[in-house]
Write a protein that holds these residues in place. Sequence first.
Motif, PDB file in Angstrom:
ATOM      1  N   UNK A 185     -29.741   9.642 -23.587  1.00  0.00           N
ATOM      2  CA  UNK A 185     -28.593  10.509 -23.331  1.00  0.00           C
ATOM      3  C   UNK A 185     -28.328  11.462 -24.485  1.00  0.00           C
ATOM      4  N   UNK A 186     -29.314  11.673 -25.358  1.00  0.00           N
ATOM      5  CA  UNK A 186     -29.117  12.487 -26.566  1.00  0.00           C
ATOM      6  C   UNK A 186     -28.633  13.897 -26.242  1.00  0.00           C
ATOM      7  N   UNK A 187     -29.202  14.505 -25.218  1.00  0.00           N
ATOM      8  CA  UNK A 187     -28.819  15.879 -24.860  1.00  0.00           C
ATOM      9  C   UNK A 187     -27.357  15.954 -24.445  1.00  0.00           C
ATOM     10  N   UNK A 188     -26.893  14.967 -23.681  1.00  0.00           N
ATOM     11  CA  UNK A 188     -25.505  14.965 -23.220  1.00  0.00           C
ATOM     12  C   UNK A 188     -24.549  14.749 -24.386  1.00  0.00           C
ATOM     13  N   UNK A 189     -24.911  13.843 -25.299  1.00  0.00           N
ATOM     14  CA  UNK A 189     -24.022  13.569 -26.413  1.00  0.00           C
ATOM     15  C   UNK A 189     -23.994  14.717 -27.410  1.00  0.00           C
ATOM     16  N   UNK A 190     -25.128  15.409 -27.573  1.00  0.00           N
ATOM     17  CA  UNK A 190     -25.140  16.575 -28.451  1.00  0.00           C
ATOM     18  C   UNK A 190     -24.197  17.652 -27.920  1.00  0.00           C
ATOM     19  N   UNK A 191     -24.185  17.826 -26.607  1.00  0.00           N
ATOM     20  CA  UNK A 191     -23.265  18.806 -26.007  1.00  0.00           C
ATOM     21  C   UNK A 191     -21.820  18.377 -26.214  1.00  0.00           C
ATOM     22  N   UNK A 192     -21.575  17.071 -26.133  1.00  0.00           N
ATOM     23  CA  UNK A 192     -20.219  16.555 -26.355  1.00  0.00           C
ATOM     24  C   UNK A 192     -19.751  16.878 -27.776  1.00  0.00           C
ATOM     25  N   UNK A 193     -20.605  16.613 -28.762  1.00  0.00           N
ATOM     26  CA  UNK A 193     -20.228  16.874 -30.156  1.00  0.00           C
ATOM     27  C   UNK A 193     -20.006  18.361 -30.390  1.00  0.00           C
ATOM     28  N   UNK A 194     -20.820  19.202 -29.757  1.00  0.00           N
ATOM     29  CA  UNK A 194     -20.690  20.652 -29.961  1.00  0.00           C
ATOM     30  C   UNK A 194     -19.364  21.192 -29.439  1.00  0.00           C
ATOM     31  N   UNK A 195     -18.695  20.429 -28.569  1.00  0.00           N
ATOM     32  CA  UNK A 195     -17.430  20.897 -27.983  1.00  0.00           C
ATOM     33  C   UNK A 195     -16.208  20.245 -28.627  1.00  0.00           C
ATOM     34  N   UNK A 196     -16.399  19.503 -29.695  1.00  0.00           N
ATOM     35  CA  UNK A 196     -15.238  18.920 -30.362  1.00  0.00           C
ATOM     36  C   UNK A 196     -14.325  20.024 -30.893  1.00  0.00           C
ATOM     37  N   UNK A 197     -13.021  19.881 -30.696  1.00  0.00           N
ATOM     38  CA  UNK A 197     -12.095  20.944 -31.113  1.00  0.00           C
ATOM     39  C   UNK A 197     -11.757  20.884 -32.605  1.00  0.00           C
ATOM     40  N   UNK A 198     -12.809  20.895 -33.448  1.00  0.00           N
ATOM     41  CA  UNK A 198     -12.578  20.925 -34.892  1.00  0.00           C
ATOM     42  C   UNK A 198     -12.233  22.358 -35.293  1.00  0.00           C
ATOM     43  N   UNK A 199     -11.305  22.513 -36.214  1.00  0.00           N
ATOM     44  CA  UNK A 199     -10.893  23.846 -36.663  1.00  0.00           C
ATOM     45  C   UNK A 199     -11.762  24.334 -37.810  1.00  0.00           C
ATOM     46  N   UNK A 200     -12.218  23.426 -38.645  1.00  0.00           N
ATOM     47  CA  UNK A 200     -13.188  23.734 -39.696  1.00  0.00           C
ATOM     48  C   UNK A 200     -14.209  22.602 -39.694  1.00  0.00           C
ATOM     49  N   UNK A 201     -15.452  22.902 -40.046  1.00  0.00           N
ATOM     50  CA  UNK A 201     -16.469  21.846 -40.037  1.00  0.00           C
ATOM     51  C   UNK A 201     -16.074  20.703 -40.977  1.00  0.00           C
ATOM     52  N   UNK A 202     -16.081  19.477 -40.499  1.00  0.00           N
ATOM     53  CA  UNK A 202     -15.682  18.348 -41.347  1.00  0.00           C
ATOM     54  C   UNK A 202     -16.703  18.097 -42.447  1.00  0.00           C
TER      55      UNK A 202
END
Length: 295
Positions: free
Chosen positions: A41-58
């Motif tokens: 499920x790597x592709x699905x989880x990568x898409x999930x992380x890319x959509x996190x509503x972070x305001x600045x990169x942690x």
Amino acid sequence: MTHAHGHAHAHAPSPAHTPSSAHSHEVNDQADLLDLDAEILAEHFAALVSRLPVRTPPREIVDLGCGTGAGTFLLLDHFPEARVTAVDSSAGHLQRLREKACARGLEGRVRTVQADLDRADWPDLGTPDLVWASASLHHMLHPDRALRQVHDLLAPDGLLTVVEQAGFPRFLPEDAPEDRPGLEERCHAASDHRHAGRVPHRGADWGPMLTGAGFVLADERTITATVEASRDDRVGAYALGGLRRIRHGVADALPPEDLAALDRLLDTDGPHSILRRDDLAVRTERTVWAARRVN
């Protein structure tokens, strides 16, 4: 995300305790399933992380109930300037995570901490910008307390991401196997009944708990993923390992006809082996909550 499935709740073993071979085998089997889940499920989880509503990169991330590192490595890949503190109660899972980090040349960006997150006194986890909790909160006896602890350790404007699945992935069509249609759903129903008292927060709506702990909900979404065996030849191994694990827990709760049909599927040398089927797929649904500390 992990599986995967986290191990945030179990008490960490004493250094003087030597696990039995059966326990070690169980830990290794579960670790293999966590790895398969992450890989397929790597592709699905990568898409999930890319959509996190972070305001600045942690820059500082904590992975709570990290398992074998599915979330840890996704986050390291997506945020190349970040360091991750990976927390789990399983020494075996943390060892596998460290080995992966070394193999990928990432050991300088990963710190592992063995801890029981159901304890009131957490170890020092720093002041992270992002906390990731995938398939770990539902294991905890006191998730409300854990959420308040996460709120207090997060940096101002920091983000907590909770990923949970309603149940274990499905692999067979609804009308399979031919001699006992619906077998997989009956196995899951028996497993859910067995776990209902022991894992009461499985399938919970984490939104109200997050706001109750002082967070402001920034996003909530449900992701449905299907990966057919024709696209990934590891699906069969995941199905075999997953159904073996379920059988271990529900054997005494199934009627003899269902147990016999399940054993035929799990017999890798037999004509009805699940590895011989061409209709397998990983079907899973994950819900993601992103919540922000605003003070």
